[in-house]
Design a protein around this motif. Structure first.
Motif, PDB file in Angstrom:
ATOM      1  N   UNK A 101       0.840  -1.209   0.000  1.00 50.67           N
ATOM      2  CA  UNK A 101       0.000   0.000   0.000  1.00 50.67           C
ATOM      3  C   UNK A 101       0.868   1.249   0.000  1.00 50.67           C
ATOM      4  N   UNK A 102       1.901   1.263   0.833  1.00 54.87           N
ATOM      5  CA  UNK A 102       2.791   2.425   0.910  1.00 54.87           C
ATOM      6  C   UNK A 102       3.527   2.637  -0.407  1.00 54.87           C
ATOM      7  N   UNK A 103       3.997   1.558  -1.004  1.00 51.95           N
ATOM      8  CA  UNK A 103       4.716   1.645  -2.277  1.00 51.95           C
ATOM      9  C   UNK A 103       3.813   2.193  -3.379  1.00 51.95           C
ATOM     10  N   UNK A 104       2.596   1.674  -3.445  1.00 49.43           N
ATOM     11  CA  UNK A 104       1.661   2.116  -4.486  1.00 49.43           C
ATOM     12  C   UNK A 104       1.245   3.577  -4.286  1.00 49.43           C
ATOM     13  N   UNK A 105       0.899   3.940  -3.064  1.00 48.87           N
ATOM     14  CA  UNK A 105       0.423   5.313  -2.854  1.00 48.87           C
ATOM     15  C   UNK A 105       1.552   6.329  -2.992  1.00 48.87           C
ATOM     16  N   UNK A 106       2.759   5.983  -2.572  1.00 46.60           N
ATOM     17  CA  UNK A 106       3.885   6.892  -2.752  1.00 46.60           C
ATOM     18  C   UNK A 106       4.220   7.035  -4.224  1.00 46.60           C
ATOM     19  N   UNK A 107       4.143   5.939  -4.965  1.00 47.56           N
ATOM     20  CA  UNK A 107       4.389   6.000  -6.399  1.00 47.56           C
ATOM     21  C   UNK A 107       3.364   6.837  -7.132  1.00 47.56           C
ATOM     22  N   UNK A 108       2.094   6.702  -6.768  1.00 48.02           N
ATOM     23  CA  UNK A 108       1.043   7.501  -7.399  1.00 48.02           C
ATOM     24  C   UNK A 108       1.230   8.979  -7.063  1.00 48.02           C
ATOM     25  N   UNK A 109       1.548   9.264  -5.803  1.00 46.79           N
ATOM     26  CA  UNK A 109       1.798  10.654  -5.416  1.00 46.79           C
ATOM     27  C   UNK A 109       2.975  11.247  -6.160  1.00 46.79           C
ATOM     28  N   UNK A 110       4.042  10.495  -6.311  1.00 43.59           N
ATOM     29  CA  UNK A 110       5.216  10.980  -7.051  1.00 43.59           C
ATOM     30  C   UNK A 110       4.890  11.168  -8.525  1.00 43.59           C
ATOM     31  N   UNK A 111       4.060  10.292  -9.076  1.00 45.52           N
ATOM     32  CA  UNK A 111       3.653  10.435 -10.476  1.00 45.52           C
ATOM     33  C   UNK A 111       2.920  11.753 -10.690  1.00 45.52           C
ATOM     34  N   UNK A 112       1.974  12.057  -9.807  1.00 49.91           N
ATOM     35  CA  UNK A 112       1.228  13.307  -9.945  1.00 49.91           C
ATOM     36  C   UNK A 112       2.099  14.519  -9.666  1.00 49.91           C
ATOM     37  N   UNK A 113       3.081  14.376  -8.804  1.00 49.14           N
ATOM     38  CA  UNK A 113       4.009  15.485  -8.569  1.00 49.14           C
ATOM     39  C   UNK A 113       4.780  15.786  -9.855  1.00 49.14           C
ATOM     40  N   UNK A 114       5.306  14.744 -10.486  1.00 43.69           N
ATOM     41  CA  UNK A 114       6.054  14.935 -11.736  1.00 43.69           C
ATOM     42  C   UNK A 114       5.154  15.420 -12.863  1.00 43.69           C
ATOM     43  N   UNK A 115       3.925  14.933 -12.890  1.00 40.96           N
ATOM     44  CA  UNK A 115       2.985  15.368 -13.924  1.00 40.96           C
ATOM     45  C   UNK A 115       2.678  16.855 -13.774  1.00 40.96           C
ATOM     46  N   UNK A 116       2.467  17.306 -12.543  1.00 43.06           N
ATOM     47  CA  UNK A 116       2.189  18.735 -12.305  1.00 43.06           C
ATOM     48  C   UNK A 116       3.423  19.581 -12.584  1.00 43.06           C
ATOM     49  N   UNK A 117       4.600  19.046 -12.290  1.00 41.06           N
ATOM     50  CA  UNK A 117       5.837  19.787 -12.558  1.00 41.06           C
ATOM     51  C   UNK A 117       6.032  19.968 -14.060  1.00 41.06           C
ATOM     52  N   UNK A 118       5.729  18.936 -14.841  1.00 42.14           N
ATOM     53  CA  UNK A 118       5.850  19.018 -16.299  1.00 42.14           C
ATOM     54  C   UNK A 118       4.828  19.977 -16.895  1.00 42.14           C
ATOM     55  N   UNK A 119       3.625  20.051 -16.296  1.00 45.41           N
ATOM     56  CA  UNK A 119       2.616  20.981 -16.777  1.00 45.41           C
ATOM     57  C   UNK A 119       3.043  22.411 -16.578  1.00 45.41           C
ATOM     58  N   UNK A 120       3.689  22.685 -15.448  1.00 47.93           N
ATOM     59  CA  UNK A 120       4.125  24.049 -15.151  1.00 47.93           C
ATOM     60  C   UNK A 120       5.241  24.493 -16.076  1.00 47.93           C
ATOM     61  N   UNK A 121       6.057  23.569 -16.578  1.00 46.76           N
ATOM     62  CA  UNK A 121       7.140  23.909 -17.504  1.00 46.76           C
ATOM     63  C   UNK A 121       6.601  24.356 -18.847  1.00 46.76           C
TER      64      UNK A 121
END
Length: 122
Positions: A101-121
């Motif tokens: 559960x921790x691995x999956x939720x941390x991975x999903x959170x990191x995915x959305x962090x990177x996705x939002x970072x790419x949108x801002x660029x």
């Protein structure tokens, strides 16, 4: 102290309450029995996984993917199994479940962090 270190300390505090303090209080009540099965089921199957999902997902959004944050609940619950469940082998499955559960939720959170970072660029 970096933000990752602060976040790890917060995680450690939450997991200490969930995995050590609540079971300690539950086993050291006036009648000192672990027979209240409903409380244990609620804790093991609903409260702990939900708390792990929320705080590791939030950490993934804030800090990004961190394997230590993913392993922390599994390792601490394994230690709790030896202390409060007398090394009961069936309780080890929860350690694996909490780690996944921790691995999956941390991975999903990191995915959305990177996705939002790419949108801002853009």
């Amino acid at each position: 102290m970096t933000s990752t270190s602060k976040r790890l300390l917060i995680h450690l505090g939450v997991y200490t309450v969930l995995f050590f303090l609540i079971p300690f209080l539950q086993t050291n009540t006036a009648n000192a029995t672990m027979n209240d099965l409903g409380v244990w089921i609620l804790l093991l199957l609903m409260v702990n996984p939900t708390a792990i999902l929320i705080i590791t997902g939030e950490a993934g959004l804030r800090v990004g993917f961190n394997i230590i944050m993913c392993l922390l609940p599994a390792v601490l619950f394994t230690l709790s199994v030896y202390i409060f469940f007398e090394g009961n082998s069936s309780a080890f499955s929860y350690s694996i479940m909490y780690g996944v559960i921790a691995l999956a939720s941390n991975g999903v959170g990191a995915y959305f962090k990177n996705k939002n970072k790419n949108k801002k660029k853009k």
